[in-house]
Design an enzyme around this catalytic site. Structure first.
Site, PDB file in Angstrom:
ATOM      1  N   CYS A  85      49.957  52.555  -8.325  1.00 27.28           N
ATOM      2  CA  CYS A  85      50.647  52.687  -7.037  1.00 27.28           C
ATOM      3  C   CYS A  85      49.984  53.784  -6.201  1.00 27.28           C
ATOM      4  O   CYS A  85      49.450  54.754  -6.729  1.00 27.28           O
ATOM      5  CB  CYS A  85      52.107  53.050  -7.306  1.00 27.28           C
ATOM      6  N   SER A 139      51.332  56.083  -4.601  1.00 30.94           N
ATOM      7  CA  SER A 139      51.939  57.413  -4.782  1.00 30.94           C
ATOM      8  C   SER A 139      51.127  58.242  -5.772  1.00 30.94           C
ATOM      9  O   SER A 139      50.944  59.452  -5.576  1.00 30.94           O
ATOM     10  CB  SER A 139      53.386  57.295  -5.273  1.00 30.94           C
ATOM     11  N   HIS A 161      48.047  59.550  -4.067  1.00 35.04           N
ATOM     12  CA  HIS A 161      48.298  60.742  -3.235  1.00 35.04           C
ATOM     13  C   HIS A 161      48.074  62.030  -4.026  1.00 35.04           C
ATOM     14  O   HIS A 161      47.564  63.012  -3.498  1.00 35.04           O
ATOM     15  CB  HIS A 161      49.733  60.764  -2.707  1.00 35.04           C
ATOM     16  N   HIS A 173      53.990  55.451 -12.920  1.00 31.47           N
ATOM     17  CA  HIS A 173      55.456  55.447 -12.808  1.00 31.47           C
ATOM     18  C   HIS A 173      55.983  54.037 -12.562  1.00 31.47           C
ATOM     19  O   HIS A 173      57.110  53.874 -12.118  1.00 31.47           O
ATOM     20  CB  HIS A 173      55.879  56.383 -11.670  1.00 31.47           C
ATOM     21  N   CYS A 205      58.364  50.026  -9.637  1.00 31.91           N
ATOM     22  CA  CYS A 205      58.187  50.768  -8.384  1.00 31.91           C
ATOM     23  C   CYS A 205      58.001  49.829  -7.192  1.00 31.91           C
ATOM     24  O   CYS A 205      58.892  49.691  -6.373  1.00 31.91           O
ATOM     25  CB  CYS A 205      57.051  51.786  -8.440  1.00 31.91           C
TER      26      CYS A 205
HETATM   27  P1  PAD Z   1      48.522  50.460  -0.637  1.00 33.42           P
HETATM   28  O1  PAD Z   1      47.319  51.300  -0.532  1.00 33.42           O
HETATM   29  O2  PAD Z   1      48.535  49.308  -1.598  1.00 33.42           O
HETATM   30  O3  PAD Z   1      48.919  49.865   0.796  1.00 33.42           O
HETATM   31  C1  PAD Z   1      48.729  50.539   2.012  1.00 33.42           C
HETATM   32  C2  PAD Z   1      48.334  49.484   3.053  1.00 33.42           C
HETATM   33  O4  PAD Z   1      48.297  50.095   4.334  1.00 33.42           O
HETATM   34  C3  PAD Z   1      46.965  48.868   2.801  1.00 33.42           C
HETATM   35  O5  PAD Z   1      47.054  47.457   2.820  1.00 33.42           O
HETATM   36  C4  PAD Z   1      46.138  49.392   3.981  1.00 33.42           C
HETATM   37  O6  PAD Z   1      45.127  48.495   4.394  1.00 33.42           O
HETATM   38  C5  PAD Z   1      47.200  49.570   5.042  1.00 33.42           C
HETATM   39  N1  PAD Z   1      46.838  50.513   6.112  1.00 33.42           N
HETATM   40  C6  PAD Z   1      46.180  51.702   6.006  1.00 33.42           C
HETATM   41  N2  PAD Z   1      46.063  52.281   7.213  1.00 33.42           N
HETATM   42  C7  PAD Z   1      46.655  51.454   8.107  1.00 33.42           C
HETATM   43  C8  PAD Z   1      46.879  51.511   9.517  1.00 33.42           C
HETATM   44  N3  PAD Z   1      46.443  52.552  10.258  1.00 33.42           N
HETATM   45  N4  PAD Z   1      47.555  50.482  10.101  1.00 33.42           N
HETATM   46  C9  PAD Z   1      47.991  49.434   9.368  1.00 33.42           C
HETATM   47  N5  PAD Z   1      47.810  49.329   8.024  1.00 33.42           N
HETATM   48  C10 PAD Z   1      47.158  50.327   7.408  1.00 33.42           C
HETATM   49  O7  PAD Z   1      49.712  51.463  -0.988  1.00 33.42           O
HETATM   50  P2  PAD Z   1      51.158  51.135  -1.634  1.00 33.42           P
HETATM   51  O8  PAD Z   1      51.662  49.879  -1.033  1.00 33.42           O
HETATM   52  O9  PAD Z   1      51.080  51.305  -3.101  1.00 33.42           O
HETATM   53  O10 PAD Z   1      52.011  52.384  -1.081  1.00 33.42           O
HETATM   54  C11 PAD Z   1      52.267  52.502   0.311  1.00 33.42           C
HETATM   55  C12 PAD Z   1      53.016  53.775   0.597  1.00 33.42           C
HETATM   56  O11 PAD Z   1      54.332  53.698   0.045  1.00 33.42           O
HETATM   57  C13 PAD Z   1      52.376  55.031  -0.007  1.00 33.42           C
HETATM   58  O12 PAD Z   1      52.502  56.113   0.900  1.00 33.42           O
HETATM   59  C14 PAD Z   1      53.232  55.273  -1.230  1.00 33.42           C
HETATM   60  O13 PAD Z   1      53.185  56.620  -1.651  1.00 33.42           O
HETATM   61  C15 PAD Z   1      54.578  54.887  -0.677  1.00 33.42           C
HETATM   62  C16 PAD Z   1      55.632  54.643  -1.711  1.00 33.42           C
HETATM   63  N6  PAD Z   1      56.878  55.090  -1.451  1.00 33.42           N
HETATM   64  C17 PAD Z   1      57.881  54.906  -2.334  1.00 33.42           C
HETATM   65  C18 PAD Z   1      59.233  55.384  -1.952  1.00 33.42           C
HETATM   66  O14 PAD Z   1      60.095  55.529  -2.801  1.00 33.42           O
HETATM   67  N7  PAD Z   1      59.468  55.628  -0.683  1.00 33.42           N
HETATM   68  C19 PAD Z   1      57.657  54.260  -3.549  1.00 33.42           C
HETATM   69  C20 PAD Z   1      56.385  53.778  -3.796  1.00 33.42           C
HETATM   70  C21 PAD Z   1      55.356  53.983  -2.889  1.00 33.42           C
HETATM   71 ZN    ZN Z   2      55.062  53.890  -6.821  1.00 33.33          ZN
END
Ligand code: PAD
Ligand code: ZN
Length: 369
Positions: free
Chosen positions: A43, A45, A48, A64, A171
């Site tokens: 993921c 996260s 990061h 996770h 997740c």
């Molecule tokens: P990922 O890298 O699979 O997806 C991110 C997507 O965003 C990719 O498809 C990118 O191409 C796209 N992207 C990047 N920049 C841009 C832009 N400027 N405009 C449009 N699209 C863009 O990541 P993920 O899906 O695993 O995670 C996404 C976020 O969610 C990340 O910040 C993660 O930490 C967060 C998250 N939050 C929680 C929560 O509880 N809130 C849980 C899990 C993940």
């Molecule tokens: Zn996650």
């Protein structure tokens, strides 16, 4: 029970590859469970932490988004027993704090404290290396052959549910679908935009489809992510590398959408999501922004009664939501197979993060099966 040896991917410092090495794993203590990990999703996260954007205890076993099989339980464990198949929760809610009491277990005080320390609920981790503690992301540390987790972090699932796909529920799927169903409570027929269609965003798209949303507008900068978003239920796509996503969304859904989800974690895209939300609508920030980042919003917009909220773990009530997601998958109504772009052995963990960083995958998993 004695301590066991495990192989795990350990984070030491940002901008360095994870080290795949042998660790000692202590036996489960009171209220804890030893789990043989079947699979753990990769993921953003965790990325990061590796990129130094969000701090974490060090050294730490990352991972996770995991599922596995219970091998042993500590004293007092009642809800699971050896042989049970479980999805692991990175917010093992205590059930007693004020947040748990009001039905918001994803905000549990005790579990969130453990998460920020990288420990079990008692403040200590179960991994160690040559006698020094090694912390565990989200009281899990799923990039390991075995781990010890709190009983509250184990959600028992049906044994006919494939464990590698079950891991994704831990997740990405819970976070994405939950942001739609639990946090936003998207109404049938309403218009939705999803900014960022990676492993979590694609699940916001399919959550919106499950909720019966009208227009589902996927926004990303990579054409293959937009293609995937269509498969997951998007009705429209916007390539933000080619056009202004706010103007494009406001044109497709006159004046903006009822719900806009930001699923990247950047101030600019949070602002875009807010600006593409129509009067009276709701902006939901799912993405985790770098520590210290700030977002500025046009103050005049509040007169239009727009709302902006965060969504942590998709508002998960794991013991209710995970079995529901399992049933949806087994009934063919939730896409999980299509999310798994690649499978890596634990030794390939750094390649998996590199592929995620480059945007090559929907989701990849580290598979121990
Ligand atoms: P990922 O890298 O699979 O997806 C991110 C997507 O965003 C990719 O498809 C990118 O191409 C796209 N992207 C990047 N920049 C841009 C832009 N400027 N405009 C449009 N699209 C863009 O990541 P993920 O899906 O695993 O995670 C996404 C976020 O969610 C990340 O910040 C993660 O930490 C967060 C998250 N939050 C929680 C929560 O509880 N809130 C849980 C899990 C993940
Ligand atoms: Zn996650």
């Amino acid at each position: 029970m004695e301590e066991v040896q495990v192989k795990a991917a350990v984070f030491y410092r940002p901008h360095e590859p994870l080290a795949v090495e042998e660790l000692e794993l202590e036996a489960p203590r009171q209220g804890e469970v030893l789990v043989r990990v079947a699979a753990c999703g990769v993921c953003h996260s965790d990325l990061h932490f590796i990129e130094g954007l969000v701090p974490i205890a060090s050294p730490s076993v990352l991972g996770h988004e995991a599922a596995g099989v219970v091998e042993a339980v500590g004293p007092g464990v009642e809800s699971v027993r050896p042989g049970d198949h479980v999805v692991l929760s990175f917010i093992p809610a205590c059930g007693r704090c004020p947040y748990c009491a009001v039905g918001r277990p994803n905000l549990c005080t005790v579990a969130n404290r453990a998460m920020s320390r990288g420990t079990m609920l008692d403040g200590t981790p179960r991994f160690s290396r040559q006698g020094s503690p090694v912390y565990q992301m989200g009281a899990i540390g799923g990039f390991a052959t075995r781990t010890v987790v709190p009983e509250a972090g184990c959600v028992k699932i049906r044994e006919d549910m494939p464990l590698d796909r079950a891991a994704l529920l831990g997740c990405g799927v819970m976070t994405g679908v939950g942001a739609v169903i639990n946090t936003a409570r998207v109404q049938a027929g309403s218009d939705v935009a999803v900014v960022g269609c990676g492993g979590v965003g694609l699940n916001v798209v399919q959550g919106a489809a499950l909720a019966g949303a009208g227009r589902i507008i996927a926004v990303d900068i990579l054409p293959h992510k937009l293609e995937l978003a269509r498969q997951f239920g998007a009705t429209h796509t916007v390539d933000a590398s080619r056009e202004d996503p706010v103007a494009a969304v406001r044109q497709i859904a006159a004046g903006g959408v009822d719900y806009a989800f930001e699923v990247i974690g950047r101030p600019e895209t949070i602002r875009q999501a807010f600006d593409m939300t129509r009067r009276g609508g709701l902006t939901v920030v799912v993405g985790v922004a770098p520590a210290g980042a700030e977002v500025s919003l046009p103050a005049g917009a509040f007169l239009t009664e727009k709302t902006i909220t965060g969504s942590a773990y998709g508002g998960a009530r794991m013991s209710v939501d995970v079995p529901r997601l399992v049933e949806l998958y087994l009934a063919g109504r939730l896409k999980l197979d299509e999310l798994i772009s690649r499978r890596y052995p634990l030794e390939g963990i750094n390649d998996a993060f590199e592929a995620l960083r480059r945007g090559e995958v929907a989701r990849s998993i580290v598979s121990f099966l």
